[in-house]
Structures are given as structure tokens and as C-alpha cells.
Design a protein around this motif. Structure first.
Motif, PDB file in Angstrom:
ATOM      1  N   HIS A  89      40.023   9.121  58.604  1.00  0.00           N
ATOM      2  CA  HIS A  89      40.544  10.162  59.859  1.00  0.00           C
ATOM      3  C   HIS A  89      40.679  11.482  59.306  1.00  0.00           C
ATOM      4  O   HIS A  89      40.464  12.514  60.337  1.00  0.00           O
ATOM      5  CB  HIS A  89      41.544   9.770  60.620  1.00  0.00           C
ATOM      6  N   TYR A  90      40.834  11.814  58.029  1.00  0.00           N
ATOM      7  CA  TYR A  90      41.201  13.425  58.015  1.00  0.00           C
ATOM      8  C   TYR A  90      40.593  13.869  56.527  1.00  0.00           C
ATOM      9  O   TYR A  90      40.065  12.881  55.621  1.00  0.00           O
ATOM     10  CB  TYR A  90      42.671  13.538  58.021  1.00  0.00           C
ATOM     11  N   GLN A  91      40.460  15.262  56.420  1.00  0.00           N
ATOM     12  CA  GLN A  91      39.925  15.711  55.141  1.00  0.00           C
ATOM     13  C   GLN A  91      40.637  17.094  54.681  1.00  0.00           C
ATOM     14  O   GLN A  91      40.865  17.953  55.868  1.00  0.00           O
ATOM     15  CB  GLN A  91      38.375  15.869  55.166  1.00  0.00           C
ATOM     16  N   LEU A  92      41.134  17.001  53.393  1.00  0.00           N
ATOM     17  CA  LEU A  92      41.920  18.414  53.333  1.00  0.00           C
ATOM     18  C   LEU A  92      41.024  19.139  52.332  1.00  0.00           C
ATOM     19  O   LEU A  92      40.445  18.416  51.532  1.00  0.00           O
ATOM     20  CB  LEU A  92      43.326  18.076  52.303  1.00  0.00           C
ATOM     21  N   GLY A  93      40.922  20.362  52.685  1.00  0.00           N
ATOM     22  CA  GLY A  93      39.961  21.318  51.588  1.00  0.00           C
ATOM     23  C   GLY A  93      40.758  22.444  51.172  1.00  0.00           C
ATOM     24  O   GLY A  93      41.515  23.203  51.646  1.00  0.00           O
ATOM     25  N   LEU A  94      40.311  23.013  49.740  1.00  0.00           N
ATOM     26  CA  LEU A  94      40.447  24.057  49.287  1.00  0.00           C
ATOM     27  C   LEU A  94      39.481  24.867  48.918  1.00  0.00           C
ATOM     28  O   LEU A  94      38.573  24.399  48.128  1.00  0.00           O
ATOM     29  CB  LEU A  94      41.388  23.979  48.040  1.00  0.00           C
ATOM     30  N   SER A  95      39.183  26.143  49.343  1.00  0.00           N
ATOM     31  CA  SER A  95      38.124  27.106  49.014  1.00  0.00           C
ATOM     32  C   SER A  95      38.670  28.336  48.385  1.00  0.00           C
ATOM     33  O   SER A  95      39.508  28.995  48.871  1.00  0.00           O
ATOM     34  CB  SER A  95      37.418  27.369  50.280  1.00  0.00           C
ATOM     35  N   VAL A  96      37.957  28.662  47.189  1.00  0.00           N
ATOM     36  CA  VAL A  96      38.267  29.835  46.259  1.00  0.00           C
ATOM     37  C   VAL A  96      37.152  30.649  46.243  1.00  0.00           C
ATOM     38  O   VAL A  96      36.251  30.050  45.417  1.00  0.00           O
ATOM     39  CB  VAL A  96      39.263  29.499  45.104  1.00  0.00           C
ATOM     40  N   GLN A  97      37.063  31.858  46.588  1.00  0.00           N
ATOM     41  CA  GLN A  97      36.110  32.776  46.231  1.00  0.00           C
ATOM     42  C   GLN A  97      36.797  33.558  45.293  1.00  0.00           C
ATOM     43  O   GLN A  97      37.920  33.908  45.347  1.00  0.00           O
ATOM     44  CB  GLN A  97      35.737  33.662  47.549  1.00  0.00           C
ATOM     45  N   ASN A  98      35.763  34.035  44.233  1.00  0.00           N
ATOM     46  CA  ASN A  98      36.035  34.933  42.831  1.00  0.00           C
ATOM     47  C   ASN A  98      37.306  34.267  42.305  1.00  0.00           C
ATOM     48  O   ASN A  98      38.459  34.854  42.207  1.00  0.00           O
ATOM     49  CB  ASN A  98      36.649  36.436  43.363  1.00  0.00           C
ATOM     50  N   LEU A  99      37.074  33.136  41.735  1.00  0.00           N
ATOM     51  CA  LEU A  99      38.101  32.324  41.203  1.00  0.00           C
ATOM     52  C   LEU A  99      38.967  32.942  39.947  1.00  0.00           C
ATOM     53  O   LEU A  99      40.031  32.817  40.059  1.00  0.00           O
ATOM     54  CB  LEU A  99      37.558  31.026  40.489  1.00  0.00           C
TER      55      LEU A  99
END
Length: 758
Positions: free
Chosen positions: A704-714
Motif C-alpha cells: 500500500h505504500y512506498q518510501l523514497g529518498l532522492s539526492v541530487q549532487n550526492l
């Protein structure tokens, strides 16, 4: 007489034998959405007969002797399927097949000769392995395409591809569901293409081709074209919340309107229609010293249904609004002297506001004889207002050089085609006849000298534009054998550009008309399911700004472009797919946009040549690698050596990464992109410095759900996203200085997201 009797008897026996042959007619759908699947490869095992499903998911095999047959179906991202079918004399066996989604397996991907000209293996792989998480990633799905943002996120991105600084779309044709994105004779630049009205989560597929080789693609399709397809149906309703650094927030949701009460465990009912409504709101202050206060609102509704058994109807309506402040381009000397910081600005009052409302109607009809009729009608109401200051105090040493570029536009048009498929001996002929019409009516196209985004000091340009583009084309795709196919096309475009100068007295309405003929020829040789060679050739064009061509009595309205690609699509290993091409492009006329004067200036002939290489490799069952390498040698023709560089044109780019997709719900990717140093002016005395930037994406999904992490310019590198050679003067300087001006790229920027589905 005996010969005539013999021939008559032979034809009678043959016709009777022919009449007793049977047919297999089938329809293929997605098991989850219950919607038709087009482009599915269907073959009869052991007979060497194959076809692909049409827009209604239909396929057909005629003239089959009575016997049992095995049907095999394959489609990227779906589990392969087999079924036994028995054909009887004089019978049509109806087959309905639903395909279930499955992890991408490169070992099952084959290079097909059935639709070589339309084959999009690379883009189909990328869209399934690298889900789009933000609006910038939409364009980066095209191998070799780089973008740069230099106005705080609200303005269209600057685009680089195949040795072109494309500005905001001068030599690349962008469409969404077949509806044009580019704005001709735009207040800010020719071909201005703002894709921010697209909600990233709704992008289902991306089709592209580099070069002027497609008959149904006209104006601006010189470096290439890209068509983004939004979802016809939502798998499930969803709501998503994002939060990140720099006071960044985003909310997006999509509602499946016809299945609001369906739970994830309940199968979608078999229905011929779908409808959904989606919306997005974004806010960010961004990383600049002066808060960006960026606001964006997107709403989209889509309906898909059947008008009878053979016609699909798709209705799409959307509206978009955005407002922002931006820091603009800053000079190297101001940062080096400590007058401003890396993320500072000279004129903090720059910014803008824009909106776009769209209506798109698409009809696809498949006749009983398998002829395909496509009709599309579209309309856009568009507004744009931008405040910029490129030169600071070079012209006006008291008030500064800020300008306003503004317009309101109505854009409407029609696209239609009629396609037939005919068997002549062992060859298959697909004939397409098409017609296109587009009209842009712009009111109040303005360039004014302003101060502080409030005071209008002096109107520089103010007028109305009425631009018409009508086209007819014919296209023939011939599959001469199971290995060799040929595509030839001819297109004619007619342009009528009218400009009314509202600052002149009296107001003269002047016009200019010109047409252009564009032939195309493409050859494909498929040696095996693992190797295909191709040669693409064609003539294309880009139109010039009406405000330039009309005062010049029609000179340089439609400068032509001539291109060729020699390429290979190969699978040297079962899990490795490579696409490589050597290419050449010659342009009759380059355009340079002069921002503070609001005109597009012709700057002479040019040529570009280079090599593109894309590779996709499945390392393990769950780990995938991709790599794009692109070289280009762009030069102006007619200029002396050392003075013939094309400013800001990329000479080498590379992008790639690793993507992970597991059955436990964990997925993600780590990526890099590299843009090499490139000349910033004609003699290469000023250099736009290159950069390497890394991004990271991690997701964990449950039912039922999704967790996300997005990093630009790591790795938090300091880089210049856009750069220009500009002559400017700061407030206390006695003379202008010509040097690099830049917009700083994103520092380390992390965002968390939570998605709930039902």
C-alpha cells in the motif's frame, strides 16, 4: 482454347483451396489495467510468421491451413506467453490474451525486423528501469540529452544535444501525447519548450529519434524529436508527499475515477473505458541566497474509452500555473571579488509567471481490413511573463538593464493520418498518408525595459503574431523480407508568418509565406535477432521567428538541415544491448537568440558530426547498468579557422549508472552525468567549464505504500549548470567586461517522499 480452360480450372481449384483456409484473430491486453497493448510481438512457432499488435491490441494471421498452431507473445516488461490454437477450414478463431508484468530481462529482448523504423528498445528499457522522480528527469531519458536551468526552476530548461546548444528548443521537437510543446516566435526564444506542465508520475513512455529522419515530424526536428506519453489508465489511485532541503515541499495525487471503491486485492473489472484525475502542488525557496518562492500547480484529467468495437477515444485536459523569483546569471568577477556569494545575484528582482491550459482529443480507428485512421485535435491557452537582466548596467547605468518578455497565446491544430498494410508477395507494405495543421495566435508579444519588476521604462517591441503551419506527407515502410526493410517519405510544409507592429504608426500588418519539401530515406538490415544495421538520411528544417522574417520580406524563413546516421543495434552478449551511430548534420542557417534585443539573428551555415554510443547491461537478475557516450565536432562554415567555434555547443558528454530492482520492494539507482569543457565564444578564448555530478535514488515499496529518498549532487561538488559569454557592466564599473556568466548548479539536495496507494 485448351489453355484458357486449363487456366480457368486451375484458378477454380486454387480459389476453392484458398477459401478453405482459416484465420487467427486476437486481442492482447494488460492483465492489471485491462487496456489493449500495442506493439506486442506475436509469432507462430516454427513457421517464420510474425506480426505486432496495433493500437487496439489486435493481431491477425490469415490464410492458415487447418492444423494446430502455437502462438508466442513477447513484450518488454511483460512475461512471455504461449497458447495452443487449432484452426479449422473456413473458420476464424478468436483469441483474447492478457499479459502480466514481469521484471525486465535483457536476455529476452530481441532486435526485431517487424517495425525497425519505430523500434524504441533503449527508451523502453530506461523508462522501466529508471522511474521518473522529478520534472528534469523527463528530458534526461533521451540518451545524450543534457539540460540546464538558469531561471530558478520556473523557466524552460536550456537543452544540449548532438553538438547543439538548443537554447530552449530551437532544434528539437517536443510533444506530449502528440500535442506540441514548442512555441514558435516566442517572446523569449524560437521553439521555447516548457515541459513543466507534465506531472512526472504520469509519464508512461518516451519515444525519441535523433536527426531529421521521421516523415511525420516537421518543424524544429533537426537534432531530433521526443514524444512523451502520459498514462492512459492508473494502476491504482495514489497520494504522494515530498519534503526536502531549502524549504521544499510537494504533493501529488491521482484518482482512478471509475474504480474508486476497488481494493488492491480486487481485480480491475473488464471494461472498455478508464478515467482519472491527477494534481500536483510544488513549493521551494531553493538554494539561492535570495529565496526563490517557487510555486507550481498542475491538474490533469484523462478519459479513455471505445466508440464502438473499432475506435478508441482519448480525452485529455490539463491546466498549469507557476510563479517564481530567480537569481539569474552572475559574472565570474563578482564572485571572485567577493561582491556576491556563489549562490548570490546582481539583480534579485528577476523572476516570472507562466500558465498553460490544454485540451487534447485523440481518435484511433481500426477498420475491418486493418487500416488505421488517426485523428487528433488540440488547443492550448498560454501566458508568459519573464523578467531578466543579462547585462546589469551596460546600457542604462542608472536604472539597470532589466527587461520584461511577455505574451499571451492561443495555439490550436490538427494531426491526422491514414495507414494501410498490404502484402505483395513475401513483402509487407505499410503506407501512411498524413495531414497536419497548426496555428499560433499571439497577442501582446512584448519586450520592454523595466526596473525592479514594477516600473516600465521603455517599450522596445510590442506586437501581434499570427503564424500558420500546414503540412502533407506520405510515408512508405516496406518490409522486403524477414531481414531487410526500407522506409521512404516525402513531406511538404507551408508557413505563413504575420507580424503586426503595435509600436508603429499606423499599425502595419505584414506577412511572409514560404514552403519546404523534406524527403526521407531509411534502410534497415536485421541480420539476426541480435544484430541490426541501419542507414538514416533526411532533410529537415527549423522555422525562424516571425518578428525577424517578416521585416526582412521572408528571407531565411525555413533554413534546411541535412542529416545522416549510420548505426548498429547489437546484442553481443545475451544480457548486453548496444546502440551505436556515426552521424552528420549540415544546417543552412544557425540562429542565435539575442535576449536583450528580443530577436533571433541568423549567423550562417554550420556542420556537426559525431558518434553516439548507448549500452544497457543486466549484471544480475536484479542489477542493471547503463552508459551513454556522445561526441560531437560542431563548426561554423564560412568562418576562418580558429574563429569558427559554435558557442556553448557540447563536444563530449557521458551519462550512466546502476539501477536495482528487487522482488522484495527495494529499488534504486546511482547515476552520474559528465559534460566536458566547451567553447563559450567563436574563438574559444572563453571556455565554459565542464562538470561531473552524481545523483542517488532509493525506494522501498510494499503493498500500500512506498518510501523514497532522492539526492541530487550526492558528493556536493560546486558546478556551473549554465554558462554564457556575456558583456556586462556592474554598477561601479566604468566599462563593460566580456567574460563567463553562470548559474550555479544544485548543491547536495535531499528529499524524502511517501506514497500511499489504494
Amino acid at each position: 482454347m485448351k489453355q484458357l480452360v486449363f487456366i480457368f480450372a486451375f484458378l477454380l481449384v486454387a480459389s476453392r483451396a484458398y477459401a478453405h483456409l482459416g484465420t487467427i484473430a486476437g486481442t492482447v491486453t494488460d492483465q492489471t489495467t485491462r487496456q489493449p497493448l500495442s506493439g506486442v510481438t506475436v509469432q507462430l512457432t516454427g513457421l517464420g510468421r510474425a506480426t505486432v499488435t496495433n493500437e487496439l491490441g489486435q493481431f491477425r494471421f490469415d490464410h492458415l491451413p487447418a492444423a494446430p498452431y502455437r502462438i508466442e507473445l513477447s513484450h518488454l516488461g511483460y512475461a512471455s506467453f504461449q497458447r495452443e490454437v487449432t484452426v479449422l477450414d473456413d473458420q476464424t478463431v478468436a483469441v483474447t490474451i492478457s499479459l502480466s508484468t514481469a521484471p525486465v530481462a535483457l536476455g529476452e529482448v530481441t532486435v526485431s525486423a517487424l517495425r525497425a523504423h519505430d523500434q524504441q528498445l533503449i527508451s523502453n528499457l530506461d523508462i522501466r528501469l529508471r522511474p521518473i522522480v522529478n520534472s528534469q528527469e523527463i528530458l534526461r531519458l533521451v540518451p545524450g540529452l543534457f539540460i540546464g536551468q538558469h531561471a530558478g526552476g520556473g523557466k524552460a530548461e536550456q537543452i544540449f544535444l548532438r553538438g547543439f546548444d538548443l537554447d530552449h528548443g530551437t532544434d528539437i521537437r517536443l510533444t506530449v501525447d502528440g500535442m506540441p510543446v514548442n512555441m514558435v516566435s516566442h517572446a523569449h526564444g524560437q521553439g521555447y519548450a516548457d515541459l513543466h506542465f507534465v506531472i512526472p508520475e504520469l509519464v508512461e513512455g518516451v519515444e525519441f529519434k535523433k536527426g531529421p529522419y521521421q516523415t511525420d515530424k516537421g518543424n524544429l526536428a533537426t537534432a531530433g524529436w521526443v514524444d512523451f506519453r502520459t498514462r492512459t489508465v492508473l494502476d491504482r489511485s495514489f497520494a504522494k508527499l515530498e519534503a526536502g532541503q531549502y524549504n521544499t515541499y510537494r504533493a501529488v495525487a491521482g484518482l482512478d475515477l471509475l474504480n474508486l471503491n476497488r481494493t488492491p486485492s480486487t481485480p480491475r473489472p473488464a471494461t472498455s473505458q478508464s478515467a482519472y484525475l491527477a494534481g500536483e502542488y510544488s513549493y521551494s525557496d531553493s538554494y539561492f541566497d535570495n529565496p526563490q518562492q517557487f510555486n507550481r500547480v498542475n491538474v490533469l484529467g484523462k478519459y479513455h474509452g471505445h466508440l464502438g468495437a473499432s475506435t478508441n477515444l482519448t480525452l485529455t485536459g490539463s491546466t498549469f500555473w507557476s510563479r517564481w523569483n530567480h537569481s539569474g546569471q552572475i559574472p565570474d568577477r563578482a564572485v571572485d571579488a567577493g561582491l556576491i556569494g556563489w549562490f548570490g545575484s546582481i539583480d534579485p528582482t528577476e523572476g516570472g509567471e507562466t500558465s498553460r491550459t490544454n485540451a487534447n482529443v485523440q481518435l484511433v480507428t481500426v477498420t475491418p481490413r486493418n487500416h488505421i485512421i488517426r485523428n487528433q485535435f488540440y488547443y492550448s491557452n498560454y501566458a508568459f511573463e519573464l523578467y531578466s537582466n543579462f547585462t546589469f548596467f551596460r546600457i542604462d547605468t542608472v536604472n539597470g538593464d532589466q527587461i520584461r518578455q511577455k505574451e499571451r497565446r492561443n495555439l490550436f491544430g490538427y494531426t491526422g493520418s491514414y495507414s494501410t498494410r498490404t502484402a505483395i508477395g513475401r513483402s509487407q507494405w505499410t503506407t501512411t498518408l498524413g495531414a497536419q495543421y497548426r496555428q499560433d495566435i499571439t497577442r501582446g508579444s512584448e519586450l520592454s525595459h523595466t526596473r525592479d519588476r514594477i516600473v516600465t521604462l521603455n517599450p522596445l517591441q510590442y506586437g501581434n503574431v499570427n503564424e500558420l503551419n500546414a503540412a502533407l506527407y506520405a510515408d512508405e515502410l516496406i518490409q522486403l523480407s524477414s531481414r531487410f526493410s526500407l522506409n521512404a517519405g516525402l513531406r511538404y510544409d507551408l508557413f505563413r508568418s504575420q507580424y503586426t507592429d503595435l509600436l508603429a504608426t499606423p499599425d502595419p500588418a505584414r506577412s511572409a509565406t514560404q514552403g519546404i519539401l523534406s524527403p526521407k530515406l531509411n534502410l534497415y538490415y536485421t541480420a539476426s535477432p541480435a544484430l541490426q544495421l541501419y542507414l538514416n538520411t533526411g532533410r529537415g528544417f527549423h522555422s525562424n521567428d516571425a518578428r525577424v522574417v517578416v521585416p526582412q520580406n521572408g528571407r531565411e524563413i525555413l533554413p534546411a538541415a541535412y542529416g545522416t546516421d549510420l548505426g548498429v543495434l547489437v546484442k553481443p552478449l545475451p544480457r548486453l544491448l548496444i546502440n551505436a551511430a556515426a552521424w552528420y548534420l549540415w544546417l543552412e542557417q544557425e540562429f542565435v537568440y539575442v535576449g536583450d534585443e528580443g530577436v533571433v539573428e541568423p549567423s550562417g551555415r554550420s556542420r556537426r558530426l559525431g558518434i553516439d554510443l548507448s549500452a544497457r547491461y543486466q549484471l544480475t537478475r536484479t542489477l542493471y547498468a547503463d552508459l551513454d557516450l556522445n561526441t560531437a565536432r560542431p563548426r561554423a562554415l564560412g568562418a576562418e579557422a580558429g574563429q569558427n567555434y559554435l558557442p556553448l555547443a557540447p563536444t563530449f558528454t557521458s551519462a550512466g549508472g546502476l539501477s536495482l530492482q528487487t522482488s522484495t520492494g527495494l529499488s534504486g539507482s546511482v547515476r552520474y552525468r559528465y559534460l566536458a569543457n566547451r567553447p563559450a565564444n567563436e574563438d574559444n578564448s572563453l571556455v565554459a567549464r565542464g562538470y561531473v555530478v552524481n545523483d542517488l535514488q532509493l525506494n522501498y515499496a510494499r503493498k500500500h505504500y512506498q518510501l523514497g529518498l532522492s539526492v541530487q549532487n550526492l558528493f556536493n561538488v560546486r558546478w556551473k549548470e549554465t554558462q554564457f559569454a556575456t558583456e556586462s557592466r556592474l554598477r561601479d564599473e566604468t566599462a563593460p567586461v566580456d567574460e563567463i556568466h553562470f548559474t550555479p548548479g544544485t548543491p547536495f539536495f535531499a528529499r524524502l517522499s511517501l506514497t500511499y496507494c489504494w
